[in-house]
Design a protein around this motif. Structure first.
Motif, short mmCIF file in Angstrom:
data_model
loop_
_atom_site.label_atom_id
_atom_site.label_comp_id
_atom_site.label_asym_id
_atom_site.label_seq_id
_atom_site.Cartn_x
_atom_site.Cartn_y
_atom_site.Cartn_z
N MET A 1 0.83 -1.20 0.00
CA MET A 1 0.00 0.00 0.00
C MET A 1 0.86 1.26 0.00
O MET A 1 0.51 2.25 -0.64
CB MET A 1 -0.93 -0.01 1.20
CG MET A 1 -2.00 -1.09 1.16
SD MET A 1 -2.98 -1.10 -0.37
CE MET A 1 -3.74 0.52 -0.29
N LEU A 2 1.98 1.23 0.72
CA LEU A 2 2.86 2.40 0.73
C LEU A 2 3.37 2.71 -0.67
O LEU A 2 3.34 3.86 -1.12
CB LEU A 2 4.04 2.15 1.68
CG LEU A 2 5.11 3.26 1.72
CD1 LEU A 2 4.51 4.55 2.24
CD2 LEU A 2 6.30 2.83 2.57
N ILE A 3 3.82 1.68 -1.37
CA ILE A 3 4.35 1.88 -2.72
C ILE A 3 3.24 2.29 -3.68
O ILE A 3 3.39 3.24 -4.45
CB ILE A 3 5.06 0.61 -3.20
CG1 ILE A 3 6.33 0.37 -2.37
CG2 ILE A 3 5.40 0.70 -4.69
CD1 ILE A 3 6.98 -0.98 -2.61
N ALA A 4 2.11 1.57 -3.63
CA ALA A 4 1.02 1.85 -4.58
C ALA A 4 0.43 3.24 -4.37
O ALA A 4 0.21 3.99 -5.33
CB ALA A 4 -0.07 0.79 -4.44
N VAL A 5 0.17 3.61 -3.11
CA VAL A 5 -0.43 4.92 -2.84
C VAL A 5 0.55 6.05 -3.16
O VAL A 5 0.18 7.07 -3.75
CB VAL A 5 -0.91 4.99 -1.38
CG1 VAL A 5 -1.37 6.41 -1.02
CG2 VAL A 5 -2.06 4.01 -1.14
N ASN B 1 16.85 1.62 0.26
CA ASN B 1 15.80 2.51 -0.23
C ASN B 1 15.13 2.00 -1.50
O ASN B 1 14.70 2.78 -2.35
CB ASN B 1 16.36 3.92 -0.47
CG ASN B 1 16.96 4.54 0.77
OD1 ASN B 1 16.43 4.40 1.87
ND2 ASN B 1 18.09 5.21 0.60
N ARG B 2 15.01 0.70 -1.64
CA ARG B 2 14.41 0.12 -2.84
C ARG B 2 12.95 0.53 -2.98
O ARG B 2 12.46 0.73 -4.11
CB ARG B 2 14.53 -1.41 -2.79
CG ARG B 2 13.92 -2.13 -3.99
CD ARG B 2 14.61 -1.80 -5.31
NE ARG B 2 16.02 -2.19 -5.32
CZ ARG B 2 16.45 -3.42 -5.58
NH1 ARG B 2 15.60 -4.38 -5.86
NH2 ARG B 2 17.75 -3.69 -5.58
N GLN B 3 12.24 0.69 -1.88
CA GLN B 3 10.83 1.07 -1.96
C GLN B 3 10.66 2.45 -2.58
O GLN B 3 9.74 2.68 -3.37
CB GLN B 3 10.19 1.02 -0.57
CG GLN B 3 10.15 -0.38 0.02
CD GLN B 3 9.40 -0.44 1.34
OE1 GLN B 3 8.50 0.35 1.58
NE2 GLN B 3 9.77 -1.36 2.21
N TYR B 4 11.56 3.37 -2.25
CA TYR B 4 11.48 4.71 -2.83
C TYR B 4 11.81 4.68 -4.32
O TYR B 4 11.20 5.40 -5.13
CB TYR B 4 12.43 5.66 -2.10
CG TYR B 4 12.15 5.76 -0.62
CD1 TYR B 4 11.02 6.45 -0.17
CD2 TYR B 4 12.97 5.17 0.31
CE1 TYR B 4 10.74 6.54 1.19
CE2 TYR B 4 12.71 5.25 1.67
CZ TYR B 4 11.59 5.94 2.10
OH TYR B 4 11.31 6.02 3.44
#
Length: 318
Positions: free
Chosen positions: A118-122, A177-180
């Motif tokens: 959800m963090l990545i998608a939103v 920081n792969r999510q960013y």
């Protein structure tokens, strides 16, 4: 990655009592959705996943297991780490079973996986929306060279093999920081689809009498864009955002499945599905649990997006 075209039509002038008024207000959309049982069920599931993501530390504390904690007593070392008991080790201690080979609690990893997804998608949806609206407004309102440059960039990004590029770039980047990085890369290839629709509707709206009247009265360009044109694009943006979220959830899961998304040991639903492939024949629940959560979330957003599109644009909805 590709966000489907909504086929929305701009409200006729007769439907616009004042500049900035749209046929369906947010309150009206919400009331209509709440009268639809399927939409209510999908909305309830989306809210549940959002609560899981927001309250992950508290939920995991109640369950008694950390997503990174190994439980060797829940697996059989003599059988290669297969969970003890039936249904993948589901028990009062482990509500959704344990991960084969490590004994990590699947429920805890599902909860934290929801947070990552959800963090990545939103975040990607927010960034995509900002870029798409800004560039779409600029291209549609100013036209000329501005439109030409932005349109060529959009065409290039839409024609580019995005998935291959994502895999190549993310594989070469450090794990930190792969999510960013996922948010940035997904957004770079996502914004042209919204920008193209915003551009087209802006070009149509700027020819309307209420916009021409504002220009004739001496209103600045920024005033015309933000008070006359942008409010009439809210329906379009709402639909596109609703449809973008499931696409980005699937993109994140796919990249994590391929090993270039969220980096272990950080939980991710796509990563869990990838890890379950080698265990599917002996522990099918390890695949079915994250797969079901992911499929239901994408389905829920798609149904909500379809219902919202039907409400705000009944004439253009098939």
């Amino acid at each position: 990655m590709t966000i489907p075209s909504t086929g929305l039509t701009v409200p006729a002038e007769s439907e616009q009592d004042t500049a900035g008024t749209i046929p369906e207000s947010r309150a009206s959309v919400a009331r209509t959705l709440l009268r639809d049982p399927a939409a209510v069920a999908c909305l309830a599931y989306v809210v549940l996943v959002l609560l899981m993501a927001a309250l992950a530390p508290l939920i995991v504390k109640v369950s008694g297991w950390d997503p990174y904690q190994f439980d060797q007593s829940a697996i059989d070392p003599n059988m290669g780490g297969i969970p003890l008991g039936g249904w993948g080790g589901i028990s009062g201690d482990h509500w959704l079973g344990v991960e084969p080979g490590t004994g990590r609690d699947i429920f805890a990893r599902i909860v934290y996986g929801a947070r990552a997804s959800m963090l990545i998608a939103v975040s990607a949806t927010v960034l995509t929306s900002v870029l798409g609206v800004v560039f779409g407004l600029l291209a549609g309102y100013f036209g000329g060279r501005v439109d030409m440059v932005i349109s060529r960039v959009m065409e290039f990004l839409m024609a580019f093999p995005a998935l291959i590029f994502m895999i190549a770039v993310l594989s070469a980047m450090p794990a930190d920081n792969r999510q960013y990085l996922l948010v940035v890369v997904i957004s770079v290839f996502g914004w042209p689809y919204l920008a193209r629709i915003v551009r087209g509707q802006t070009m149509s709206l700027k020819q309307r009498e209420f916009v021409e009247a504002a220009v004739a009265s001496g209103a600045s360009r920024s005033t015309v864009v933000f008070t006359e044109i942008l409010p009439n694009l809210r329906s379009t943006i709402l639909v596109m955002v609703t449809l973008a979220v499931p696409g980005y959830i699937g993109t994140e899961a796919g990249l994590s499945f391929l090993g270039v998304g969220v980096v272990p040991p950080t939980p991710s639903w796509g990563q869990m599905i990838a890890a379950s492939v080698t265990w599917y024949s002996v522990v099918p629940t390890y695949f079915l649990v994250p797969g079901a959560f992911l499929a239901l979330l994408v389905l829920s957003f798609m149904v909500l997006g379809d219902r919202v599109r039907a409400i705000v644009d009944p004439g253009g909805h098939a």
